[in-house]
Design an enzyme around this catalytic site. Sequence first.
Site, PDB file in Angstrom:
ATOM      1  N   GLY A  45       0.791  -1.234   0.000  1.00  0.00           N
ATOM      2  CA  GLY A  45       0.000   0.000   0.000  1.00  0.00           C
ATOM      3  C   GLY A  45       0.815   1.270   0.000  1.00  0.00           C
ATOM      4  N   GLY A  46       2.057   1.192  -0.474  1.00  0.00           N
ATOM      5  CA  GLY A  46       2.849   2.409  -0.604  1.00  0.00           C
ATOM      6  C   GLY A  46       3.545   2.852   0.673  1.00  0.00           C
ATOM      7  N   ILE A  77      11.776   1.646 -12.071  1.00  0.00           N
ATOM      8  CA  ILE A  77      11.482   1.612 -13.504  1.00  0.00           C
ATOM      9  C   ILE A  77      10.665   2.854 -13.851  1.00  0.00           C
ATOM     10  CG2 ILE A  77      10.559   0.213 -15.400  1.00  0.00           C
ATOM     11  CD1 ILE A  77      12.544  -1.379 -13.779  1.00  0.00           C
ATOM     12  N   ARG A 103      -4.627 -17.001  -8.145  1.00  0.00           N
ATOM     13  CA  ARG A 103      -6.088 -17.116  -8.227  1.00  0.00           C
ATOM     14  C   ARG A 103      -6.539 -16.658  -9.615  1.00  0.00           C
ATOM     15  NH1 ARG A 103      -6.694 -11.702  -8.567  1.00  0.00           N
ATOM     16  NH2 ARG A 103      -5.384 -10.472  -7.202  1.00  0.00           N
ATOM     17  N   ARG A 117     -14.166  -1.749 -15.884  1.00  0.00           N
ATOM     18  CA  ARG A 117     -14.760  -2.124 -14.600  1.00  0.00           C
ATOM     19  C   ARG A 117     -15.741  -1.035 -14.176  1.00  0.00           C
ATOM     20  NH1 ARG A 117     -10.025  -4.466 -10.653  1.00  0.00           N
ATOM     21  NH2 ARG A 117      -8.923  -5.735 -12.205  1.00  0.00           N
TER      22      ARG A 117
END
Lengths: 507, 507, 135, 135
Positions: free
Chosen positions: A178-179, A217, A308, A354
């Site tokens: 989560g950063g 990156i 998954r 989404r």
Amino acid sequence: MAGGSSRSPATLRDVFRKVLVANRGEIAVRVIRALREMGIASVAVYSDVDRAALHVRMADEAVGIGGAASTDSYLRGDRILAAARRTGAEAIHPGYGFLSENAEFAALCESEGIVFVGPSSSAIAKLGSKTSARKLAKAAGTPIPPGTEQGLKSAEEARAVAREIGFPVILKAEAGGGGKGMRRVEREQDIEAALRDASSEAERSFRNPAVYIEKFIVRPRHIEIQVLGDQYGNMIYLGERECSLQRRHQKVIEEAPSPFVERHPGLRQRMGEAAVAAALAAGYSNAGTVEFMVDDSGNFYFLEMNTRLQVEHPVTEMVTGIDLVHWQLRIAAGERLTLTQQDVSLRGWAMECRLYAEDPDNGYMPSPGEISTLALPSGPGIRLDSGVYPGWCVPMDYDPLLIKLAAWAGTRQEVVSRLIRALEETYIGGIRTNVEFFLDVLADAAFQAGDLHTGFLEEWFARRIPYSWPEADLELAREAAKLTAQTRAAKRPELPARSRWKEIPLR
Amino acid sequence: MAGGSSRSPATLRDVFRKVLVANRGEIAVRVIRALREMGIASVAVYSDVDRAALHVRMADEAVGIGGAASTDSYLRGDRILAAARRTGAEAIHPGYGFLSENAEFAALCESEGIVFVGPSSSAIAKLGSKTSARKLAKAAGTPIPPGTEQGLKSAEEARAVAREIGFPVILKAEAGGGGKGMRRVEREQDIEAALRDASSEAERSFRNPAVYIEKFIVRPRHIEIQVLGDQYGNMIYLGERECSLQRRHQKVIEEAPSPFVERHPGLRQRMGEAAVAAALAAGYSNAGTVEFMVDDSGNFYFLEMNTRLQVEHPVTEMVTGIDLVHWQLRIAAGERLTLTQQDVSLRGWAMECRLYAEDPDNGYMPSPGEISTLALPSGPGIRLDSGVYPGWCVPMDYDPLLIKLAAWAGTRQEVVSRLIRALEETYIGGIRTNVEFFLDVLADAAFQAGDLHTGFLEEWFARRIPYSWPEADLELAREAAKLTAQTRAAKRPELPARSRWKEIPLR
Amino acid sequence: MKPVQAEPGVWSLTPGSRQRELRVEPDGEQYRVTLRGRSVRLLVEDPRSWAGAAKGKGASRAAKVASPMPGRVVRVLVEVGHIIEAGQGVVVVEAMKMQNELKSPIAGTVTQVQVSEGANVNGKQVLVVVEAHAG
Amino acid sequence: MKPVQAEPGVWSLTPGSRQRELRVEPDGEQYRVTLRGRSVRLLVEDPRSWAGAAKGKGASRAAKVASPMPGRVVRVLVEVGHIIEAGQGVVVVEAMKMQNELKSPIAGTVTQVQVSEGANVNGKQVLVVVEAHAG
């Protein structure tokens, strides 16, 4: 289970006569549909607020497992296992999220003799920790980002590694997520302070100060490889998905193939083989996804493996013609993978939006509530995976994904046009959704050119030009609003049925 | 036309900026969707009862063309051309039915400089007459059923031909159609009487006593080849469709590929090449379909050519990945066919059910009226082409096709299971439909084995076993009916809100 | 042009030969109108009541901080009597795994706190009232 | 088992752990119940009014020939006073390009013809009444 005779090969139905789906929303519906197509009875589980949810309505059996909070229901492995025992389900499909990557739950299923539709608990455990997954991948020859694999011992070590791999670098908490505990460092002189900050934030957030270093990156793409393997060591890759379009690390549009990979001959095969090598090294079986960061030159680095089914699996199904959920069930039942790598070919282009219950005009805040009207698109090349229906009250307790709208067409340009057409046909009333946001993104020239990277949306938000209504259309909008107001007024006799109306555009 | 920029190659949109769709229902919606995807403005036409029809709601422009009867509206070429001139449409897409195979209308368009999206009027005319189409096909080397091509001159001639081609034979009115003036003859001694009967029936029905003779194909399959050609003599075939499942010469389930053709290596190519030869001989361009009768040994005979888009075109689109309506528009705009025969490959299996407003419990009588509720299936592999919406009142004036429900899957067995699943999700309230009829047919073992021929449904009706409700489900049906009755009673205070209910199953 | 209501709140309007389908949904006192996925909020009001509403608004110097969505109150950050800045957070509401800090649009004194931690709130429910300082 | 009405007329019933979704639609005096595409017509009635209806039915010797669908009357084949056979056609109604000949279920005398050629009729509208002969 009604009418199921003669629908599927005997082999599978001999093993599974009933499968419990330990999830909710569109993915539970997706799995139940597969079960019905295969002639296997389905068991839904539901929390108190989901009794009338679509996945319950479609199931052959349904068991309540507790309160609205997922910690009281969809995360209660004990209750889910009890429901499986009670209904006689031979297997549990976990969907995504909730317990799908919980090695402990998978182990519990194994010890109870209930098949977990997914990899073994040991494979989940090996790939669940970032550092162990990286080690595994590295050992298998899958490229990982240059850097250290363990916590840094000193600023001196950090400086030495950074010099070797080149700036910019990124410091990451070993226990992180989560950063938190992350610092990007551009110059050597900043590294000591950044290490101190990252380490103390990691200590505060995770009670573990360990920080490692990695090459940063610049403008990376997030590209993932779908793999599918049986329990006998056969494994194939089903092409890639481009998932760079993210808002706050949340994917919003996914597509297959990746425009970047299409432009780099041989890259798909190299990434695919690297993904299969990493998965095989973990003793992986069933469907899984290896996520890579890809830089401008086409160098790719192992990020993590999702053990998954992914939310975005439909785009892979559409371009390969291979049904991942059917195969998940077959593999879990002990069938051999009859597909070889040569059987996998990609046709055309697929893309998915989404649709979330969120308010783009209001900082993308969640927008639960009752869906008053639901108009959904159809026609050629459209696939809908929905977890909702008109009149359904979207609960505030779970993630805001309502519907996955996917399209297929011969080319990327055509699929974008088709998605725009389909979004224009979509109407979800009563709550706010991100339909209009997608119309804006899909119309963007850079998006249409396929120049994607994980910072794309952030840049796009900055340059975004709000849609401006043609005056003639706005006039009709006013007219329609007045007509509805008059209709409403006419229904309330206490108000004057005819008065002079005035309209004020607010936006 | 809103938001159309950058959706399609410049070439096409330079030619067509606006296209009129001279049709209604699902096919008009299908064409309008293609136009929107290609950035071309759409003009709908409508009769008085279709003002609020779905195709009108989706169009950019709409013009009323007359009364409910199709002779007053959708068959009024003059009014349709006037609507095109008034709106500035450069082309007219005729859909299927109505004016789609009317050579006169196509010629009128040509003379007015409005592009008719289809073949030239001369190609339509050549293929419109059965006898001229047969002559053309024969000259092109396409097999036609053995027999005479012109009216028989005497019973003697009939006997001689029948002896040569072998019994059974069929006598057909030269001007015929709809089974009038047709006689099947099994034995030589019956031929004279049959000829007399057929000829006098032909005289009465068509004022033309001419009758010709053909070999009668026992248990034939109706298999058709989709062709696509440009205006420069390039033509390809896109595989076949199996359309043997017919009730009263009306197709009800179509699929691609054909199980029969799949079992006969080389047959697809032979039929495809024969179809292309016949179409090229007529100077054909655009999308078209060559219908064949196929006997048990795989001999195929030219039946006729449909010079338009077919109702069942979606199954071809699903297995080939080629969008026929997009190509129709491109070809009409003068584009070259960039696809070659090598680009056409078939993937998986597709099947379509035509959902009609008809009452299977009541002799399949039409069932127009208001659609009170509409629940439609979705999920993987489902394609819907609908012309209706909830609240829409299906008019009594047109054909009863409401929705085409199509599915795709890797194998025929899977596509049947998927269609069953999708039909189980389908609910069309307020009117009667044939949904349950399809559930019965798809569950049939002979159907699942792919043993299809044009008499299949007739045989099936005779052996059909009505669905029998499991007692436990019937109990719940009674319970649900009582609950609804109680809800209704509670809403009418004049009735006793709680009384003892009794239920009687009627079926 | 004769407007046609195809479904409740769905209008097909045809000025000339143009055709547009507009979906209208009441949204509080406004109407949200959607055309092919694009929506706009419009106020349609009787002129008399509009004048009244405008007058009332001008007289008020208080800001009502309402929850923009249904959710659960995770934290209440202010108490009655607190003096706060414009933009200062007053309540944190959580829904669908996302926490949102609600901020006061004006500087002033908190005069009402109508919610406590752990409570469920509706969309648009007023949680905190802030009174601007005179001047 | 607590029944849940997910949408109007759509019931999710869960006896034990079984789950079935049933769609109920009033169909005249009956209810049509649909479960996964399969439908059945059921009569649900208050016992008292049911008894009454049954008695009324028994007393009647007339057959009402009604249109099974909305459509247009193409031909009227009988007139008042005609004596007809059971199964004899009385009216032809057309809809959706299909003509349907309506037949009398009983032999008897035509006592009413409530429609003329060219008229539009509704589904279930009574077109002709046939009275059975005594005996």
